[in-house]
Design a protein around this motif. Structure first.
Motif: not given
Length: 534
Positions: A17-19, A24-27, A30-33
């Motif tokens: 739900a938040w990845v 986006e917030r950390f630039g 998505a895979a890295e998060v």
């Protein structure tokens, strides 16, 4: 440094739900998060409006054979590792909360509950019980516990060092002391510091991710004497010519995290940190960071990966962290207990420290005794003290006249000793000769109420749950080991082959130590575990 756990801790949804939002917030892609978000227990757990963590580690298991877990589930109306309807509550099983002296234990939010009446405490029928850690010195002159048991103030050494000493002098005293790392590896501290010299912008990390079930020495130090930990870290930074120090505190220790952060702020206010410290040319800042729930992330390369925002998995060496560590900077990682000894060494001299302990392994060690002992607590002893003396004289034997079946030494990857084999000195070398290991020096007693097969299965359950999965020998092997011990002893050579593969091919010490631990358990139980002596 904002950690992922702190960023998403209050969110009740799972990672899916938040990845995208966090990426986006950390630039970041998505895979890295998604990688770390699906690795760390704190991020994977489905947090409800009320989140409870229940300990299933060695001491809590030994206290009541794990019966407290279904009792907690019934009290909350939630199954372990799940969330209740409408996100009212969630329950997460964890391995060690640092209350091994008062097991079993759980954390209701950040409120600890301990003892046999966990269900009543969670249901509001009884007040939460969280007794302080019993601590005592058995040396006559405490070093690491000087502040806790003798009231010695911290930050007595640091001002004089920055005004009048050199990094070379600090390193020389620590080298003369023979101090070795107290986190389990036992590497010479001065040698590790020296390995980071001559490179730009080194970093020193205080490893407060004390994950060994049965040990709570680091929690004691971070909660009751955080200034000494910070002073030891500051001296290590000075010796390594580092301008930056980091303290990583495991998330299962919320009180320790708060105490360390408050102590760091106080140190800044008192002029111990910042620019031009105490009128000299020393510049130093220390940051306190929260972990996100992982046993293997206490290993130094995994710890560094976690600090960088990645999955906390071990990395192959070389390069060693002292050459290329956090964000590719030379990085020294020292355990909290190790650093807490440095102020005494610098003040009293390395040779004074070297006279303590044994000729080959100098100094003192904090030993933690589990709830099954008559006098559980954290004791400072000289290295070389017989384990039997610690068990009988300090611990008073087992409570309620119970009979010791096996003694776990040094955590789940340490080893087990039979009651007849306790006359062994508390040193790395002597314990290794008996199939055990010093580790964090937690002593967990298992009595006759537990069957040998239950203890063997518990060791494999820990291995399967905490393996990081970075290498197949450990990730797959630990799961297969659990499958095998859950049934009958296997026929043929499958079990023996599994242990050999894990021991010889695992990437880090976690997978390599599991076979030694289970073999030592089989030896300690003898005939009672016939068929498992692979």
């Amino acid at each position: 440094m904002e950690s992922l756990s702190e960023t998403v801790k209050s969110r009740p949804e799972g990672p899916g739900a938040w990845v995208s939002e966090i990426a986006e917030r950390f630039g970041l892609p998505a895979a890295e998060v998604l990688g770390p978000a699906t690795f760390y227990a704190d991020l994977v757990a489905r947090h409800g409006r009320r989140h409870v963590r229940v300990c299933t580690a060695a001491s809590c298991f030994a206290a009541d054979a794990g019966r407290h877990v279904p009792e907690v589930e019934n009290a909350l109306g939630v199954a372990a590792d799940s969330a209740g309807p409408d996100g009212e509550a969630s329950l997460q099983s964890v391995r060690c909360l640092g209350y091994c002296y008062a097991s079993p234990a759980c954390l209701d939010g950040d409120t600890p509950c301990t003892g046999p009446a966990l269900a009543d405490q969670l249901a509001g029928r009884a007040e939460p019980q969280a007794p302080p850690i019993p601590a005592a010195d058995a040396t006559g002159d405490p070093i690491v516990l000087a502040g806790v048991v003798a009231g010695e103030a911290a930050w007595r050494v640091w001002p004089e060092v920055v005004r009048a000493a050199t990094p070379e002098q600090v390193r020389a005293e620590v080298a003369a002391s023979g101090l070795r790392g107290r986190g389990g590896a036992g590497f010479r501290v001065a040698a590790k510091w020296a390995a980071a010299l001559g490179q730009p912008d080194p970093v020193v990390v205080a490893n407060g991710d004390e994950g060994d079930p049965g040990s709570y020495a680091d929690r004691l130090l971070m909660e009751e004497d955080p200034g000494r930990v910070l002073e030891g870290l500051a001296l290590a930074c000075f010796a390594c010519r580092a301008r930056r120090g980091i303290v990583l505190v495991r998330s299962e220790y919320p009180r320790a995290l708060a105490r360390m952060r408050a102590a760091a702020e106080q140190a800044r206010a008192d002029g111990h940190l910042g620019r031009g410290v105490h009128g000299g040319d020393v510049e130093l800042d220390i940051e306190v960071v929260e972990g996100a729930g992982s046993y293997v992330a206490g290993e130094e390369t995994a710890l560094i990966a976690g600090l960088e925002g990645g999955r906390g998995t071990a990395r192959p060496r070389p390069p060693y962290p002292t050459q290329q560590g956090l964000w590719d900077a030379p990085t020294v990682v020292n355990n909290v207990e190790t650093l807490a000894a440095v102020p005494w060494i610098v003040r009293q001299g390395g040779h004074a420290y070297a006279r303590r302990g044994t000729r080959s392994e100098a100094g003192t060690k904090l030993v933690c005794l589990s709830e099954r002992f008559a006098r559980p607590g954290c004791y400072e002893v000289e290295l070389g003290t017989p384990v039997a003396a610690i068990v009988t004289e300090l611990g008073g034997g087992l409570r309620d006249g119970a009979e010791l079946s096996v003694l776990q030494v040094g955590g789940p990857l340490g080893g087990f000793l039979a009651p007849s084999r306790l006359d062994v000195p508390l040193t790395d070398a002597d314990l290794a000769a008996h199939g055990a290991a010093l580790g964090h020096a937690g002593l967990v007693a298992f009595d006759e109420r537990l069957e040998p097969e239950q203890v063997l299965r518990h060791v494999w359950e820990f291995a399967a749950a905490e393996s990081c999965g970075a290498c197949s020998p450990c990730g797959v092997g630990s799961l297969r080991g659990l499958e095998l011990v859950t049934g009958r002893p296997p026929t043929g050579q499958e079990y023996a082959r599994l242990l050999r593969v894990m021991e010889g091919a695992s990437l880090c010490a976690f997978g390599r130590r599991v076979p030694a631990a289970v073999r030592s358990l089989v030896r300690a139980y003898g005939e009672r575990l016939r068929g498992w002596d692979a």
